[in-house]
Enzyme design. Sequence first.
Site, PDB file in Angstrom:
ATOM      1  CD  GLU A  32      -2.949  -0.912   2.552  1.00  0.00           C
ATOM      2  OE1 GLU A  32      -4.055  -1.040   2.246  1.00  0.00           O
ATOM      3  OE2 GLU A  32      -2.486  -0.800   3.645  1.00  0.00           O
ATOM      4  CB  VAL A  33       3.920   2.267  -1.447  1.00  0.00           C
ATOM      5  CG1 VAL A  33       4.752   3.555  -1.436  1.00  0.00           C
ATOM      6  CG2 VAL A  33       4.533   1.331  -0.937  1.00  0.00           C
TER       7      VAL A  33
END
Lengths: 553, 503
Positions: free
Chosen positions: B299-300
């Site tokens: 989840e960057v």
Amino acid sequence: MLLSIQLQREFGALLLAAVAACVAWEDGDVWDYDGHKLKDSDFLALWPLPQKVQSSAVSFQLSASRFQFTHAEGSSAGSDCSILQNAFRRYFDYIFGFTKKDRDQRRRNAAGSEVLELQVAITSPDAECDGFPSLTSDESYELSVDQPSAVLKAPKVWGALRGLETFSQLVYEDAYGARNINKTGVSDFPRFAHRGVLLDSSRHYLPLKVILANLEAMAMNKYNVFHWHISDDQSFPYVSRMFPDLSQKGSYHPYTHVYTPADVKMVIEFARMRGIRVIAEFDTPGHTQSWGFGQKDLLTPCYTGSSPSGTYGPVNPILNTTYDFMAGFFKEISTVFPDAYVHLGGDEVDFSCWKSNPDIQKFMDQQGFGKDYSKLESFYIQRLLDIVSSTDKGYMVWQEVFDNGVKLKMDTLIHVWKGNEAQYQAEMARVTGAGYRTLLSTPWYLNRISYGQDWRDAYKADPCNFTGTDAQKKLVIGGEACLWGEYVDASNLTPRLWPRASAVAERLWSDQGVRDISDAYVRLVQHRCRMVERGIPAEPLFTGYCRHEYSGV
Amino acid sequence: MSSRCNLRFLIPGLALLLGGVPSVLAVWPQPQQIRNSAERYSLSARAFLFKHADVSAVRSGCDVLDQAFTRYFTLIFPESGGGGTGDTGAALINTLLHCCVYMHSWNLILNISGLESLSQLVEQDDYGAYYINKTEIEDFPRFQFRGLLLDTSRHYLPLQAILKTLDAMAYSKLNVFHWHIVDDPSFPYQSRKYPDLSKKGAYHPFTHIYTQTDVRRVIEHARLRGIRVLAEFDSPGHTQSWGNGQPSLLTPCYRGDVPSGTYGPVNPILDSTYVFMANLLKEVTSVFPDSYIHLGGDEVDFSCWKSNPDIKAFMKKMGFGSDFTKLESFYMQNIVNISTMLNRSSVVWQDVFDYHEINRPRYVVEVWKWGCYLCEVRRVTKAGLKVILASPWYLDLPGPTHDWARYYNVRPLAFKGTEEQKKLVIGGEVCMWGEYVDATNLSPRLWPRACAAAERLWSDEVQTSSVDQAFPRLTDFRCRLLRRGIQAEPLYVGHCKNEYQGI
């Protein structure tokens, strides 16, 4: 993780507030998310919010070794008032619980800036120290915090108990660990007279300790009714003096999974000390499978074709013995439970067994009920109500009893629990339109759980949101949060109930206009930490921390 | 590899056959092979002994076993000194005098699992006397990696809550504690090399941290129960709390031409970042002995990187165009290399695999996203990489306990693929993310739902395909957990002989 991210965005601002709070220890200065410098007093979280609060930045200290609760001169309650004496001890512990013996009393104690006592004045001639709380109990109070004395005035002890809770919530710990309170004036009373929590001790047996702990938590949230759904299909844990076989044969275990008369007495007294009524529910004619083990011929034998199938249905409404039993049983209940109301249930009666039984069919014909089994149910309920009326008790019933057109005394309380929002609002309108008093539970079935902050839905619901006249609205006496027990026992009850039931508590106590959900969030986060500090494992609302985490693992 | 554990009860003297088979034979998770008979032996707390068998490769002095003996003795005989001694009126003349622990292999974990099964076979009769049926068990786990994730960043979990969870894991034969120790909200790990990380990044620098002693205690508590501790230091996203104690680690976000004052993921273009990460991971690998390390990588959020002019210049220089997944892959590649140099196998969330299509290093991929998770398992194994499956076991989504069946009905290998591909699925884990969970509600939310996943990961899938058959066993096992002090919630209406005694 995906969900968490979305929620974090949604609550970004609130999260920052929590982060701001966490740097408080560092330098004493705290900033809110808009860059305003916050004072300690901004972190006061009164819950439920009183009707009127005036606070100032002037703060006083409280010393564990000097502070006292006293009976004001002219108060109608004195040191023989056990309700107050017990409450003093309880609230002293809450306020000073974490402090060690105060050795250095000079610290930060500028002359005169100390509250030395809270004077409690009961202003009406009868304080009701030895009484039981009731639907009409006066729970109002006025609190004025100043130095050297704070004053709590209430017409009755019931208001004093609520005021003591508020006083304890006003006390905060400064960066040095010292107890402080700000100059404050509070004038408060509940919006609704009936503010209840239902616990179900039949689907799962709840050890006494769990019930008492939840009464404690209820008092922290100014609840005043414990609705004890004590028996149901699955088990009959109430030990009846007159019919001991009911629990002997109908409980999960006749010794370890029952409530003895002494247990029941203890619950009632523990609740009375906290201004909480105990309303027992003995639900009939449905939800009674467990009664059948200890009381022969009470339940209707079901038939397959022309022979009994060996299974049983609801209470058998056509036998005189049924009503003899009910008369004896409810006579006992009326002496054991002092409250003026008893809950008679009356919900979810399954007619299929009645339909299968030839004796019942014959009786239906005789009575001219045709095929309408709700008429048979009404017949039963009617006779039950007459029995209960003769014991001088009022009664509460689930909404079906009203829906089925049973003739009810005008002081009957109708408990609304079914449907979606539109449906329960229509039901509230119908019930009050017919002139009956009512209370709401539909939006507060807290046994239903979902991911995320579902306390907000509970908070938004309002029992007066329905179309009706002012006179109709006045017939709404309050509501109850229900925690049904199919999936709940001692292992998970408390965190499932709190702080979600706190949301309901504020709806039922505070002014109708108190609806700001983000303000509520900030206060509720702190209120839940306060409950945790006081030993109640109330679950978190969202990411964050409490200064004193729950340690009872 | 001889990874099997035999459990046989050796009975001196004559055995007396008793009528009736015991009500529920609940060993949870279900052993691979279990044969029991109605023959019963009584157990006496005074006479019962654990012994090392003559053929055992291990003698006393093996602390994992010696301590397990002590632990299981009290689990078998909760009221110490109680138990039948033949004078209960029951005709149990044969007493099981000892259980020989027989070490087949060097793998202690399995033998501890055997002790767990033994302890679950012991029942009490109506007179309170302990007995055990003649039983033969041959058992081994279906998957080698049976994990449970706790998140100590969203909420701090007091040490006691972690240790208690490890106890319950051992009862369900889970063998990996995945410690998601840090994340955006707080950094509770107290680093020796970078003490500012927790000093400035924890919720509180003294009360809400894990000291080196705490961490050692968790690792040792786990080791004694045959549980590995897999530490996760998730980066480059999920690192907001790191920034408080490590200036210039995070990427400054820009609004137009000026820094906005907020920060994004770890800054992947600075050498100082990699020096810091190498030092931190070096410390982590010296503290956590497990051969795996979890590097996160999920989840960057690219928006901050996109706003930063230095990052944009770097992208250009590297020829990444405007594809920020390449930048993340570049970063993760470096971090995996560090971990490889430190002699560790890396575990990463599936995002890293998805972004990284060429020259993938040999990391283990943890599949966590919803949707067709088996499609992802198939893709990863097709690429020849090992998989840990987590998607179907996100237990932080509450739901009433009766939906335990949805964790039970998972079929981790029900995808089209070769035998080799299936072998690459090394196991799975249940995840308890911490947004709505702390010490107040952790245990009932985990147990007994995690037990359902534990059986899926340990037992034979064909033998354990029926939810209806599992229900009474799990109900019984849940009561056993309560008796052992684990706050496990009920599956449905009913009762346990010994209810939970806390609040």
